[in-house]
Structure formats: structure tokens, C-alpha cells
Scaffold this active site. Structure first.
Site, PDB file in Angstrom:
ATOM      1  N   LYS A   1       0.829  -1.200   0.000  1.00 37.43           N
ATOM      2  CA  LYS A   1       0.000   0.000   0.000  1.00 37.43           C
ATOM      3  C   LYS A   1       0.869   1.258   0.000  1.00 37.43           C
ATOM      4  O   LYS A   1       1.942   1.298   0.615  1.00 37.43           O
ATOM      5  CB  LYS A   1      -0.903   0.021   1.239  1.00 37.43           C
ATOM      6  CG  LYS A   1      -1.843  -1.163   1.332  1.00 37.43           C
ATOM      7  CD  LYS A   1      -2.903  -1.133   0.260  1.00 37.43           C
ATOM      8  CE  LYS A   1      -3.912  -2.264   0.454  1.00 37.43           C
ATOM      9  NZ  LYS A   1      -5.018  -2.208  -0.517  1.00 37.43           N
TER      10      LYS A   1
ATOM     11  N   HIS B   1     -10.130  -8.658  -8.157  1.00 42.45           N
ATOM     12  CA  HIS B   1      -9.941  -8.218  -6.775  1.00 42.45           C
ATOM     13  C   HIS B   1     -10.493  -9.237  -5.782  1.00 42.45           C
ATOM     14  O   HIS B   1     -11.632  -9.681  -5.906  1.00 42.45           O
ATOM     15  CB  HIS B   1     -10.654  -6.871  -6.577  1.00 42.45           C
ATOM     16  CG  HIS B   1     -10.742  -6.440  -5.148  1.00 42.45           C
ATOM     17  ND1 HIS B   1     -11.908  -6.503  -4.415  1.00 42.45           N
ATOM     18  CD2 HIS B   1      -9.801  -5.923  -4.315  1.00 42.45           C
ATOM     19  CE1 HIS B   1     -11.689  -6.047  -3.196  1.00 42.45           C
ATOM     20  NE2 HIS B   1     -10.426  -5.690  -3.105  1.00 42.45           N
TER      21      HIS B   1
END
Length: 382
Positions: free
Chosen positions: A181, A312
Site C-alpha cells: 500500500k 480483486h
């Protein structure tokens, strides 16, 4: 009961919907938490659908929601479940339309489509089981395994030292790519973390970053250009998920591929993304877009337009779908869901292998049953 069902055809006789809460081992934070948009993620709500037919076939599917929405999805799923009773389970496209129109006054995306997903996925699971094939084989597989990356070891809430340990552990486990991230308040912190992970992995090992919609257009342009030297496989969600124009501008101006799409909840939204040349990778999520039926439409359009695929979450479902995509895709590995199922997927040499079990190849564990908060049944169980 549907009077149009062909004489002698199998019929759906029983449907059960359940709401299950999966607790996470530790709170999860990404860029949206740092900016105060969301609270840390501590649990995931799952809506499971089980379908059984007169002829003895069964299927299971699920949808999910993070932070909020689970009880709402469960409530709408209960509202529409009885529409399946008496129907031929093979008529999946017809049943998808029937379920969508049952709640169409709420719109044709968002919670409406997400509440359909457990039923649609269960019907595809049932159809593949009836054929005695893994779902990937029923759809027409291009490969028996899919390259797989890990995304759960690089959250912003983790100190860099822990991220590096997680990266080493993931690579040792046989993972084929690493995603971390980004989206810290200051870009230098992001660059330091990405640089450290790239140096640890070495040149050539697939590395992705995910900004979780953190930046506006000027910040995204600067950040993405700063990441170019790290040879990233993609930069994910640099902008708001619905900023199609902004994503298209980034994709056109950068050497590094752009990936987005996980937050979209319909085929129509993905069509806008794909036809607008908004990203190099499309990242649809079958439970979010309404199930496997609209996911297959997204795959067809994405393939026609030359896009790469990286679904996803929900690897238990997406492994089969990615295996049926013409171009080499990526699969996102999340170990979070493992306690929910009795079976495990095989990860070897950077790839997740399609199981040879019929259907999706998973069944609910005793732990999942223990985490069940509510359930409702419709029809008569065969």
C-alpha cells in the site's frame, strides 16, 4: 412455481441465505483510514447462498461487505431468494435478470447487484458440479494455474520492518508477486517504502503498489511519475474509482501500467472504464458486480479491448475465472478467507493451481458455521 419450466427439467426446491462475520486477526488500515474517511477494518460480513434442486444437485456462492452493508445485503438477499423456487437452475442468465428486476427500483448496481452475487455464483457452482467439472473447465480454461501476488502483508498500518519481513515470508511461500500500500501523507515516506521493498526483491520480481483512491489528479501525477524508476507491474487506484477521465489521462501519460475497477459494482460501470481506455489492468470483483454472469461479460469486453485482468479479492472464485481469460492474468492472494472453507488452494512456483474438484471446489467449514449470525431458508429442502 414457474409454469414455463420445461417438463422434466430440474427445479430449484430450496434456498438458504446466511450472514457470517469473519473476524480479522488484527485491524487493517490503508490510505482511506489515514485520511479519516474510514475506520480500520476489523471484520468482513459474508452472505452465503446455498441452492439445492429436485434432482439432488447443490451449489454454494457468496458475497461480502467490508465495514458496513452486510446486514443490508443480507436483507435484500432474503427479499429476492424466493424468486428462484421452481426455476430451472441451468437458466442462469434468465435468473440473474429475474433477481435484478425484483429489486430494480433501488437501481442496477451497488447493493442491488451485490445481493444477487451469492445466488448467481451458487448457480454456476451447481452447473459445474452437475457437469462434473471444475468451473474453469466448464467455462473453457486457457490455463491450469494463474500467477498469484500477495497483498495482505504491506498495509500502511505496518512499520516498514514488518513489511519487509512479510515480503520475505511471502516470497518463501512461493508467491509470484508482491503488492504494498501507498498513500502516506508525504510522498517521500511512500518512496522510501517502495524503494526498500524493490531492493529486497531485486530487479525483475513483480511488484505492485495500491493507493486506494488516495490522491487528487495533481498529486497522482507527481506520485506516479516518482514511482516510474521502480519497474512496477502496476499502480492501483491512484484516483477516485469513478474518475474515469483522470485514470485515462494517467494511463496515457505513464510507462507504468494503471490498474483499477475493484470498487465498481456493475457491468455498465466496467464498460465505461474499459471503453474509455482508463486503465491497463481491469480489476473486477465478481461478488461486487453481481456475480459470475456479469463478470463474464466484463471479461469478454476487456479481452476484446486488449486489457489485462487482475480480479480483486475472493481468490476462491476468481481463480476459475482468471484461468478462463485469454491473456495471462494475475490472481490476488488473500489468506483471510481460509478459516471459512474446508479446502485449500495450491500455491507453487508463483502460481495458484486450479483444483480438480467439481464446481468452485469449496465447502463451508465448521468455523464458518460457528460465525454465522443469521440464516433464512426458502422452499422445502430435498
Amino acid at each position: 412455481m414457474n409454469t414455463e419450466t420445461a417438463a422434466g427439467a430440474d427445479r430449484i426446491e430450496w434456498v438458504e441465505v446466511s450472514l457470517v462475520y469473519l473476524p480479522l486477526a488484527a485491524p487493517i488500515s490503508d490510505a482511506k483510514v489515514l485520511t479519516g474517511r474510514q475506520k480500520p477494518l476489523t471484520e468482513i460480513a459474508f452472505i452465503f447462498a446455498e441452492i439445492r434442486t429436485r434432482d439432488g444437485f447443490d451449489g454454494i456462492g457468496f458475497g461480502y461487505s467490508k465495514r458496513a452493508g452486510g446486514p443490508g445485503m443480507y436483507a435484500h438477499a432474503k427479499e429476492i431468494a424466493s424468486n428462484l423456487l421452481g426455476e430451472d437452475p441451468n437458466d442462469i442468465a434468465k435468473l440473474w435478470d429475474k433477481l435484478m428486476w425484483a429489486g430494480a427500483s433501488m437501481g442496477r448496481s451497488g447493493m442491488t447487484s451485490q445481493a444477487i452475487s451469492p445466488f448467481d455464483i451458487a448457480l454456476w457452482d451447481l452447473k459445474a458440479k452437475r457437469a462434473g467439472l471444475p468451473l474453469a473447465k466448464l467455462l473453457g480454461a486457457h490455463r491450469d494455474s494463474v500467477q498469484c501476488y500477495n497483498t495482505s502483508g504491506g498495509y500502511l498500518s505496518m512499520p516498514l520492518e514488518q513489511v519487509l519481513k512479510n515480503v520475505e515470508a511471502s516470497r518463501a511461500s512461493g508467491i509470484g508477486g508482491i503488492k504494498i500500500k501507498v498513500g502516506q501523507p508525504d510522498l517521500p515516506t511512500d518512496l522510501k517504502r517502495v524503494k526498500a521493498v524493490r531492493e529486497l526483491l531485486g530487479e525483475g520480481f513483480p511488484l505492485m503498489v495500491d493507493a486506494n483512491q488516495q490522491w487528487d489528479r495533481p498529486k497522482a501525477q507527481r506520485a506516479c511519475r516518482a514511482f516510474e524508476p521502480f519497474d512496477l507491474t502496476w499502480i492501483e487506484e491512484p484516483l477516485d474509482a469513478y474518475d474515469f477521465e483522470g485514470h485515462a489521462a494517467l494511463a496515457a501519460s505513464l510507462d507504468t501500467p494503471i490498474a483499477t475497477g475493484e470498487m465498481l459494482t456493475s457491468f455498465g460501470e466496467h464498460a465505461q472504464l474499459i471503453m474509455g481506455n482508463c486503465s491497463d489492468f481491469v480489476q473486477p470483483d465478481a461478488p461486487r458486480v453481481g456475480g459470475i454472469t456479469p463478470f463474464l461479460q466484463i471479461m469478454s469486453l476487456a479481452s476484446f479491448k486488449g486489457r489485462k485482468l487482475a480480479p480483486h479479492f475472493a481468490m476462491e472464485i476468481h481463480l476459475h475465472l482468471a484461468a478462463a481469460y485469454p491473456e495471462e492474468p494475475w490472481l490476488e492472494h488473500f489468506e483471510w478467507l481460509e478459516p471459512m472453507f474446508n479446502e485449500r488452494l495450491e500455491l507453487k512456483d508463483g502460481r495458484m493451481h486450479v483444483p480438480n474438484r467439481p464446481g468452485l471446489g469449496f465447502s463451508l467449514s465448521e468455523q464458518a458455521l460457528a460465525w454465522t449470525a443469521e440464516k433464512a431458508a426458502f422452499g422445502k429442502r430435498p
